[in-house]
Design a protein around this motif. Structure first.
Motif, short mmCIF file in Angstrom:
data_model
loop_
_atom_site.label_atom_id
_atom_site.label_comp_id
_atom_site.label_asym_id
_atom_site.label_seq_id
_atom_site.Cartn_x
_atom_site.Cartn_y
_atom_site.Cartn_z
N ARG A 147 0.84 -1.21 0.00
CA ARG A 147 0.00 0.00 0.00
C ARG A 147 0.87 1.26 0.00
NH1 ARG A 147 -4.53 -2.22 4.22
NH2 ARG A 147 -5.75 -3.35 2.66
N ALA A 148 1.98 1.21 0.73
CA ALA A 148 2.91 2.35 0.73
C ALA A 148 3.50 2.54 -0.67
CB ALA A 148 4.00 2.14 1.77
N ALA A 149 3.86 1.45 -1.32
CA ALA A 149 4.40 1.53 -2.68
C ALA A 149 3.35 2.11 -3.64
CB ALA A 149 4.86 0.16 -3.16
N LEU A 150 2.09 1.75 -3.43
CA LEU A 150 1.01 2.29 -4.26
C LEU A 150 0.91 3.81 -4.07
CD1 LEU A 150 -1.44 2.01 -6.13
CD2 LEU A 150 -2.82 1.52 -4.10
N ARG A 151 0.98 4.26 -2.82
CA ARG A 151 0.91 5.71 -2.57
C ARG A 151 2.09 6.43 -3.24
NH1 ARG A 151 -0.80 3.64 2.38
NH2 ARG A 151 1.22 3.96 3.37
N VAL A 152 3.29 5.85 -3.17
CA VAL A 152 4.46 6.44 -3.81
C VAL A 152 4.25 6.52 -5.33
CG1 VAL A 152 6.90 6.02 -4.38
CG2 VAL A 152 6.11 5.80 -2.02
N ASN A 153 3.74 5.44 -5.91
CA ASN A 153 3.52 5.41 -7.36
C ASN A 153 2.42 6.38 -7.79
OD1 ASN A 153 5.55 3.53 -7.79
ND2 ASN A 153 4.18 1.81 -7.45
N GLU A 154 1.37 6.53 -6.96
CA GLU A 154 0.32 7.51 -7.28
C GLU A 154 0.89 8.93 -7.23
OE1 GLU A 154 -3.65 5.06 -5.82
OE2 GLU A 154 -2.58 6.31 -4.37
N ALA A 155 1.76 9.20 -6.26
CA ALA A 155 2.40 10.52 -6.19
C ALA A 155 3.29 10.75 -7.40
CB ALA A 155 3.20 10.64 -4.89
N ALA A 156 4.01 9.71 -7.83
CA ALA A 156 4.87 9.82 -9.02
C ALA A 156 4.02 10.12 -10.26
CB ALA A 156 5.68 8.55 -9.21
N LEU A 157 2.83 9.53 -10.34
CA LEU A 157 1.94 9.80 -11.47
C LEU A 157 1.49 11.26 -11.46
CD1 LEU A 157 0.25 8.95 -13.91
CD2 LEU A 157 -1.54 8.22 -12.30
N ARG A 158 1.07 11.74 -10.30
CA ARG A 158 0.64 13.14 -10.21
C ARG A 158 1.78 14.08 -10.59
NH1 ARG A 158 -1.74 11.01 -5.64
NH2 ARG A 158 -0.20 11.95 -4.26
N GLN A 159 2.99 13.75 -10.15
CA GLN A 159 4.16 14.56 -10.46
C GLN A 159 4.45 14.54 -11.97
OE1 GLN A 159 7.78 13.10 -8.63
NE2 GLN A 159 8.54 15.19 -8.33
N ALA A 160 4.35 13.37 -12.59
CA ALA A 160 4.60 13.25 -14.03
C ALA A 160 3.54 14.00 -14.82
CB ALA A 160 4.62 11.77 -14.43
N GLU A 161 2.28 13.94 -14.37
CA GLU A 161 1.21 14.67 -15.06
C GLU A 161 1.42 16.19 -14.95
OE1 GLU A 161 -2.44 11.42 -14.69
OE2 GLU A 161 -2.14 12.88 -13.08
N LEU A 218 4.73 4.98 -17.44
CA LEU A 218 5.49 4.18 -16.48
C LEU A 218 4.84 4.24 -15.10
CD1 LEU A 218 7.95 2.48 -15.68
CD2 LEU A 218 9.20 4.63 -15.33
N ALA A 219 4.45 5.43 -14.67
CA ALA A 219 3.82 5.58 -13.35
C ALA A 219 2.50 4.81 -13.30
CB ALA A 219 3.62 7.06 -13.03
N GLN A 220 1.73 4.84 -14.39
CA GLN A 220 0.47 4.10 -14.42
C GLN A 220 0.72 2.59 -14.34
OE1 GLN A 220 -1.14 5.80 -18.03
NE2 GLN A 220 -2.43 7.25 -16.89
N ALA A 221 1.76 2.12 -15.02
CA ALA A 221 2.10 0.69 -14.96
C ALA A 221 2.54 0.30 -13.55
CB ALA A 221 3.20 0.37 -15.96
N GLN A 222 3.29 1.18 -12.89
CA GLN A 222 3.72 0.89 -11.51
C GLN A 222 2.53 0.88 -10.56
OE1 GLN A 222 6.75 3.96 -11.28
NE2 GLN A 222 8.39 2.45 -11.57
N ILE A 223 1.54 1.72 -10.80
CA ILE A 223 0.32 1.71 -9.98
C ILE A 223 -0.41 0.39 -10.17
CG2 ILE A 223 -2.01 2.71 -9.83
CD1 ILE A 223 -0.67 5.47 -10.21
#
Length: 194
Positions: A64-78, A121-126
């Motif tokens: 779940r922590a990894a999911l939160r990190v990946n969601e933040a990475a997606l927002r940052q990339a967007e 990439l961020a979406q795939a990690q999510i």
């Protein structure tokens, strides 16, 4: 003398309950709770044994922590893509008026494409994180061993504190209202008399 001849024979056999199944855990772990005893009647889906599940709970929290990190990475990339698109549009407008170089426009086009790849990439990690969470939640569910069929518990081999894996038979469960007896066949061979 006429009459009936009593026929009796002692045989050794095994009583087998209808729909008898041997029960094994699907995951490895230490038994922390045994909820039934020999002779208890159970229904399909009823919990029988609880395995130590702390490691599965910790793995779920990590996923779940990894999911939160990946969601933040997606927002940052967007956000980065929006910033680059805006800069690209301004620079292209300036280039059309001869106030910016074609090289600057091409550089920004490449950066926008790179930002789109970072979003993918961020979406795939999510998706990977969500899959990991689902897998670990499934392992957590399997740490509670449930009755696969309704019946009576027999041959209990499960004790609190035991370390078990998928090869450790915990119980046998079967329907004792209908049983069959498996008898070893005895063949009597008589030799011909001479």
């Amino acid at each position: 003398r006429e009459g009936s001849l009593p026929l009796s024979e002692r045989l050794t056999g095994t009583v087998i309950a209808e729909n008898q199944v041997a029960l094994f855990p699907e995951v490895s772990g230490r038994i922390v709770q045994v909820l039934v005893r020999n002779g208890d009647v159970v229904t399909r889906g009823q919990p029988l044994v609880v395995l130590d599940n702390r490691q599965y709970q910790e793995q779920i929290e990590q996923a779940r922590a990894a999911l939160r990190v990946n969601e933040a990475a997606l927002r940052q990339a967007e956000a980065r893509k929006r910033e680059l698109v805006s800069e690209y549009e301004r620079t292209k407008m300036l280039a059309d008026e001869g106030l910016a170089s074609r090289f600057e426009v091409e550089t920004l086009e490449a950066q926008v494409a790179s930002a789109e790849a970072a979003i993918d990439l961020a979406q795939a990690q999510i998706e990977s994180s969500r899959s990991a969470i689902a897998e670990r939640e499934d392992l957590l569910r399997r740490s509670v061993v449930r009755a696969p069929v309704s019946g009576t518990v027999g041959q209990r081999n499960a004790e609190v504190g035991m370390q078990v894996d998928s090869s450790a038979q915990l119980f046998t469960i079967g329907n004792l209202s209908r049983v069959s007896v498996e008898v070893l066949s005895l063949i009597h061979i008589s030799e011909p008399t001479r």
